[in-house]
Design a protein around this motif. Structure first.
Motif, PDB file in Angstrom:
ATOM      1  N   ALA A   9      16.774  72.655  77.413  1.00  0.00           N
ATOM      2  CA  ALA A   9      15.960  71.627  76.765  1.00  0.00           C
ATOM      3  C   ALA A   9      16.297  70.245  77.324  1.00  0.00           C
ATOM      4  O   ALA A   9      15.406  69.423  77.551  1.00  0.00           O
ATOM      5  CB  ALA A   9      16.164  71.661  75.251  1.00  0.00           C
ATOM      6  N   ILE A  10      17.569  69.994  77.573  1.00  0.00           N
ATOM      7  CA  ILE A  10      17.982  68.713  78.160  1.00  0.00           C
ATOM      8  C   ILE A  10      17.388  68.571  79.558  1.00  0.00           C
ATOM      9  O   ILE A  10      16.886  67.507  79.928  1.00  0.00           O
ATOM     10  CB  ILE A  10      19.524  68.597  78.183  1.00  0.00           C
ATOM     11  N   ALA A  11      17.417  69.649  80.348  1.00  0.00           N
ATOM     12  CA  ALA A  11      16.835  69.612  81.694  1.00  0.00           C
ATOM     13  C   ALA A  11      15.333  69.346  81.622  1.00  0.00           C
ATOM     14  O   ALA A  11      14.792  68.574  82.429  1.00  0.00           O
ATOM     15  CB  ALA A  11      17.119  70.921  82.424  1.00  0.00           C
ATOM     16  N   GLU A  12      14.662  69.957  80.666  1.00  0.00           N
ATOM     17  CA  GLU A  12      13.218  69.748  80.475  1.00  0.00           C
ATOM     18  C   GLU A  12      12.956  68.283  80.105  1.00  0.00           C
ATOM     19  O   GLU A  12      12.018  67.662  80.590  1.00  0.00           O
ATOM     20  CB  GLU A  12      12.706  70.676  79.378  1.00  0.00           C
ATOM     21  N   SER A  18      11.082  60.979  78.525  1.00  0.00           N
ATOM     22  CA  SER A  18      11.042  60.949  77.062  1.00  0.00           C
ATOM     23  C   SER A  18       9.623  61.000  76.498  1.00  0.00           C
ATOM     24  O   SER A  18       9.309  61.835  75.651  1.00  0.00           O
ATOM     25  CB  SER A  18      11.749  59.697  76.548  1.00  0.00           C
ATOM     26  N   ASP A  19       8.741  60.122  76.973  1.00  0.00           N
ATOM     27  CA  ASP A  19       7.384  60.060  76.402  1.00  0.00           C
ATOM     28  C   ASP A  19       6.628  61.363  76.605  1.00  0.00           C
ATOM     29  O   ASP A  19       6.028  61.898  75.677  1.00  0.00           O
ATOM     30  CB  ASP A  19       6.599  58.899  77.015  1.00  0.00           C
ATOM     31  N   SER A  20       6.657  61.889  77.814  1.00  0.00           N
ATOM     32  CA  SER A  20       5.936  63.131  78.113  1.00  0.00           C
ATOM     33  C   SER A  20       6.536  64.298  77.331  1.00  0.00           C
ATOM     34  O   SER A  20       5.808  65.149  76.819  1.00  0.00           O
ATOM     35  CB  SER A  20       5.979  63.416  79.610  1.00  0.00           C
ATOM     36  N   PHE A  21       7.852  64.353  77.248  1.00  0.00           N
ATOM     37  CA  PHE A  21       8.542  65.417  76.520  1.00  0.00           C
ATOM     38  C   PHE A  21       8.079  65.446  75.067  1.00  0.00           C
ATOM     39  O   PHE A  21       7.709  66.495  74.547  1.00  0.00           O
ATOM     40  CB  PHE A  21      10.053  65.183  76.598  1.00  0.00           C
ATOM     41  N   HIS A  22       8.076  64.290  74.421  1.00  0.00           N
ATOM     42  CA  HIS A  22       7.666  64.216  73.019  1.00  0.00           C
ATOM     43  C   HIS A  22       6.184  64.548  72.858  1.00  0.00           C
ATOM     44  O   HIS A  22       5.798  65.217  71.911  1.00  0.00           O
ATOM     45  CB  HIS A  22       7.975  62.838  72.436  1.00  0.00           C
ATOM     46  N   HIS A  23       5.363  64.089  73.796  1.00  0.00           N
ATOM     47  CA  HIS A  23       3.927  64.333  73.701  1.00  0.00           C
ATOM     48  C   HIS A  23       3.591  65.808  73.920  1.00  0.00           C
ATOM     49  O   HIS A  23       2.840  66.404  73.149  1.00  0.00           O
ATOM     50  CB  HIS A  23       3.176  63.468  74.713  1.00  0.00           C
ATOM     51  N   VAL A  24       4.161  66.415  74.942  1.00  0.00           N
ATOM     52  CA  VAL A  24       3.850  67.819  75.271  1.00  0.00           C
ATOM     53  C   VAL A  24       4.260  68.749  74.140  1.00  0.00           C
ATOM     54  O   VAL A  24       3.530  69.673  73.776  1.00  0.00           O
ATOM     55  CB  VAL A  24       4.518  68.240  76.592  1.00  0.00           C
ATOM     56  N   PHE A  25       5.405  68.530  73.570  1.00  0.00           N
ATOM     57  CA  PHE A  25       5.905  69.431  72.544  1.00  0.00           C
ATOM     58  C   PHE A  25       5.514  68.998  71.132  1.00  0.00           C
ATOM     59  O   PHE A  25       5.822  69.679  70.161  1.00  0.00           O
ATOM     60  CB  PHE A  25       7.417  69.607  72.666  1.00  0.00           C
ATOM     61  N   GLY A  26       4.834  67.867  71.004  1.00  0.00           N
ATOM     62  CA  GLY A  26       4.331  67.433  69.704  1.00  0.00           C
ATOM     63  C   GLY A  26       5.416  67.035  68.730  1.00  0.00           C
ATOM     64  O   GLY A  26       5.249  67.156  67.522  1.00  0.00           O
ATOM     65  N   LEU A  27       6.525  66.548  69.245  1.00  0.00           N
ATOM     66  CA  LEU A  27       7.632  66.144  68.383  1.00  0.00           C
ATOM     67  C   LEU A  27       7.711  64.627  68.344  1.00  0.00           C
ATOM     68  O   LEU A  27       7.677  63.971  69.375  1.00  0.00           O
ATOM     69  CB  LEU A  27       8.956  66.714  68.917  1.00  0.00           C
ATOM     70  N   GLY A  28       7.798  64.076  67.151  1.00  0.00           N
ATOM     71  CA  GLY A  28       7.898  62.626  67.008  1.00  0.00           C
ATOM     72  C   GLY A  28       9.245  62.120  67.488  1.00  0.00           C
ATOM     73  O   GLY A  28      10.239  62.853  67.513  1.00  0.00           O
ATOM     74  N   LEU A  29       9.289  60.880  67.876  1.00  0.00           N
ATOM     75  CA  LEU A  29      10.511  60.260  68.358  1.00  0.00           C
ATOM     76  C   LEU A  29      11.428  59.962  67.174  1.00  0.00           C
ATOM     77  O   LEU A  29      11.003  59.391  66.177  1.00  0.00           O
ATOM     78  CB  LEU A  29      10.184  58.973  69.114  1.00  0.00           C
ATOM     79  N   SER A  30      12.672  60.376  67.279  1.00  0.00           N
ATOM     80  CA  SER A  30      13.653  60.121  66.233  1.00  0.00           C
ATOM     81  C   SER A  30      14.825  59.376  66.845  1.00  0.00           C
ATOM     82  O   SER A  30      15.329  59.756  67.893  1.00  0.00           O
ATOM     83  CB  SER A  30      14.151  61.435  65.632  1.00  0.00           C
ATOM     84  N   THR A  31      15.251  58.330  66.190  1.00  0.00           N
ATOM     85  CA  THR A  31      16.408  57.578  66.675  1.00  0.00           C
ATOM     86  C   THR A  31      17.590  57.730  65.725  1.00  0.00           C
ATOM     87  O   THR A  31      18.595  57.067  65.897  1.00  0.00           O
ATOM     88  CB  THR A  31      16.050  56.088  66.836  1.00  0.00           C
TER      89      THR A  31
END
Length: 144
Positions: A9-12, A18-31
């Motif tokens: 998952a880290i490699a992906e 970051s932006d593409s990863f969150h968009h593709v998998f439909g996960l909101g950004l969490s800080t």
């Protein structure tokens, strides 16, 4: 979930950004919780959701990751990863417990008209013997 799934998952995340990863998998950004690995910071919630996909072939929902986040953080730590907690969580741990508060009224539903629908990827094939993700050939590299 094994350490290798988290590393996948880290490699992906690194490959997509970051932006593409969150968009593709439909996960909101969490800080709130940050996963630290090899000097880089990652969204722990998003990494867990995608690592779950590598482990099971099914992307964990936001509710599954959010609801079990303290346990999920513990999973990451047991696998040797460093996870930082939000400042409010560390302060809350230092304070004595307070009396229970009255439940809050539910929030009004928000519209998703301004947010594009997440792009969902097709489920991956999983080896029935070792539960690893199969390569494009369909033959498990581990079991064959």
């Amino acid at each position: 979930m094994a350490k290798q799934h988290i590393l996948q998952a880290i490699a992906e995340y690194d490959d997509r950004g970051s932006d593409s990863f969150h968009h593709v998998f439909g996960l909101g950004l969490s800080t709130d919780y940050t996963l630290l690995h090899e000097g880089r910071s990652y969204d722990a919630k998003a990494i867990l959701g995608v690592a779950h996909r590598f482990a099971t072939g099914r992307l964990a929902s936001v509710a599954e990751v959010d609801g079990g986040l303290p346990n999920s953080v513990e999973i990451l730590r047991k696998r040797g990863f460093e996870v930082t907690e939000p400042a409010s969580a560390s302060r809350a741990a230092a304070r004595p417990a307070r009396a229970a508060r009255a439940p809050r009224a539910p929030r009004a539903a928000t519209t998703t008209a301004t947010r594009p629908a997440p792009v969902r990827e097709a489920p991956v094939a999983i080896c029935p013997t070792c539960s690893m993700t199969l390569p494009a050939t369909g033959v498990c590299d581990t079991c064959s």
